[in-house]
Design a protein around this motif. Structure first.
Motif, PDB file in Angstrom:
ATOM      1  N   GLU A  81      71.574  34.484  60.851  1.00  0.00           N
ATOM      2  CA  GLU A  81      70.315  34.957  60.270  1.00  0.00           C
ATOM      3  C   GLU A  81      70.347  36.460  59.985  1.00  0.00           C
ATOM      4  OE1 GLU A  81      68.191  32.983  59.092  1.00  0.00           O
ATOM      5  OE2 GLU A  81      69.151  31.215  59.930  1.00  0.00           O
TER       6      GLU A  81
ATOM      7  N   ALA B  40      72.024  36.515  56.809  1.00  0.00           N
ATOM      8  CA  ALA B  40      71.123  36.057  55.734  1.00  0.00           C
ATOM      9  C   ALA B  40      70.217  37.199  55.287  1.00  0.00           C
ATOM     10  CB  ALA B  40      70.288  34.866  56.215  1.00  0.00           C
TER      11      ALA B  40
ATOM     12  N   GLU C 247      63.701  33.643  55.975  1.00  0.00           N
ATOM     13  CA  GLU C 247      64.795  33.697  56.948  1.00  0.00           C
ATOM     14  C   GLU C 247      64.404  34.545  58.164  1.00  0.00           C
ATOM     15  OE1 GLU C 247      67.211  31.769  56.586  1.00  0.00           O
ATOM     16  OE2 GLU C 247      67.629  31.505  54.456  1.00  0.00           O
TER      17      GLU C 247
ATOM     18  N   HIS D 124      63.545  32.528  61.099  1.00  0.00           N
ATOM     19  CA  HIS D 124      64.715  32.013  61.830  1.00  0.00           C
ATOM     20  C   HIS D 124      65.284  33.109  62.745  1.00  0.00           C
ATOM     21  CE1 HIS D 124      65.510  29.013  58.273  1.00  0.00           C
ATOM     22  NE2 HIS D 124      64.347  28.831  58.860  1.00  0.00           N
TER      23      HIS D 124
ATOM     24  N   GLU E 168      73.794  28.370  51.873  1.00  0.00           N
ATOM     25  CA  GLU E 168      72.799  27.538  52.560  1.00  0.00           C
ATOM     26  C   GLU E 168      73.367  26.167  52.918  1.00  0.00           C
ATOM     27  OE1 GLU E 168      70.044  28.559  53.658  1.00  0.00           O
ATOM     28  OE2 GLU E 168      69.374  30.245  52.445  1.00  0.00           O
TER      29      GLU E 168
ATOM     30  N   GLU F 181      73.704  24.747  56.642  1.00  0.00           N
ATOM     31  CA  GLU F 181      73.095  23.454  57.004  1.00  0.00           C
ATOM     32  C   GLU F 181      74.098  22.577  57.767  1.00  0.00           C
ATOM     33  OE1 GLU F 181      72.027  21.049  53.665  1.00  0.00           O
ATOM     34  OE2 GLU F 181      71.222  19.465  54.948  1.00  0.00           O
TER      35      GLU F 181
ATOM     36  N   GLU G 155      67.047  25.374  55.539  1.00  0.00           N
ATOM     37  CA  GLU G 155      68.242  25.796  54.775  1.00  0.00           C
ATOM     38  C   GLU G 155      68.531  24.791  53.656  1.00  0.00           C
ATOM     39  OE1 GLU G 155      68.244  28.520  55.840  1.00  0.00           O
ATOM     40  OE2 GLU G 155      68.874  28.829  57.905  1.00  0.00           O
TER      41      GLU G 155
ATOM     42  N   HIS H  46      66.321  25.687  50.901  1.00  0.00           N
ATOM     43  CA  HIS H  46      66.751  26.929  50.229  1.00  0.00           C
ATOM     44  C   HIS H  46      67.893  26.624  49.259  1.00  0.00           C
ATOM     45  CE1 HIS H  46      65.205  29.282  53.986  1.00  0.00           C
ATOM     46  NE2 HIS H  46      64.235  28.858  53.208  1.00  0.00           N
TER      47      HIS H  46
END
Ligand SMILES: [Fe+2]
Ligand SMILES: [Fe+2]
Length: 217
Positions: free
Chosen positions: A66, A69, A96, A99, A148, A152, A180, A183
């Motif tokens: 994260e 991200a 994000e 998260h 993403e 995932e 995700e 996204h």
């Protein structure tokens, strides 16, 4: 509302501010953590010390993801050519941030620590995000979709590795996995290009180095 294009100086200040907020402040989520929605665990299912350590290590890896991200999407927002895309990446970074906050909170609850290398992960991801954005908006969106998708799959593997009794961490990872996937789908809908195989492979290898390292440091 469309955001005005910032000068280079303003962009540098905004990027530094975002980096500091990601790395040095307590992030505030916009959504309640899925862990907080779980019923209190049965005292008979308390985690052993070994389970707590393993769960904290896995959540540290997810927290690093994260942090990356935040850096990726901030860089991609700054360098996006179309104003709509700049807004989309900025919005993605906000989502994000939930998260980021949830994983950090869970690491604290488990008695663990976030990665000591977070400044390094952030810098590296920011550089990669800038490079992806320079290839053009379709490639940048394609990079987002591939990132993403890989995240995932990685989160799915963590659902198999997290202790069964750690329902709080599992609830967080399950919600992240769901987000995700959305996204990735949104990036494809916006016109993200499919990345060539060598690029996807390089991303997988870089992610493997990051996840293996963050498990311990
Ligand atoms: Fe995320
Ligand atoms: Fe995401």
């Amino acid at each position: 509302m469309r955001l005005p294009r910032l000068s280079l100086f303003d962009q540098l200040i905004a990027a530094a501010d975002h980096a500091l907020r990601t790395l040095a402040s307590d992030p505030r989520p916009s959504r309640v953590s899925p862990a907080d929605a779980m019923p209190a665990p049965d005292p008979g299912t308390a985690l052993s010390l070994r389970e707590r350590r393993e769960a904290a290590a896995l959540m540290r890896v997810n927290h690093v993801g994260e942090v990356c991200a935040q850096a990726l999407y901030d860089a991609q927002a700054l360098a996006a050519r179309s104003p709509q895309l700049r807004e989309a990446f900025g919005k993605a970074a906000l989502e994000e941030a939930d998260h980021l906050a949830w994983t950090q909170q869970r690491i604290n609850e488990l008695g663990g620590h976030t990665s000591l290398l977070n400044p390094l992960w952030y810098s590296g991801a920011f550089a990669v995000g800038l490079a992806a954005a320079r290839l053009g908006d379709r490639a940048s969106l394609g990079f987002m979709a591939e990132t993403e998708r890989q995240v995932e799959r990685h989160l799915q593997s963590h659902l198999e590795r997290l202790p069964a009794a750690d329902t709080a961490s599992r609830a967080i990872v399950e919600q992240m996995r769901h987000d995700e996937a959305q996204h990735a789908e949104a990036a494809i809908q916006r016109g993200g290009a499919t990345l060539p195989f060598p690029a996807r492979l390089a991303m997988r290898l870089a992610a493997r180095v990051m996840t293996k390292t963050a498990h311990y440091i």
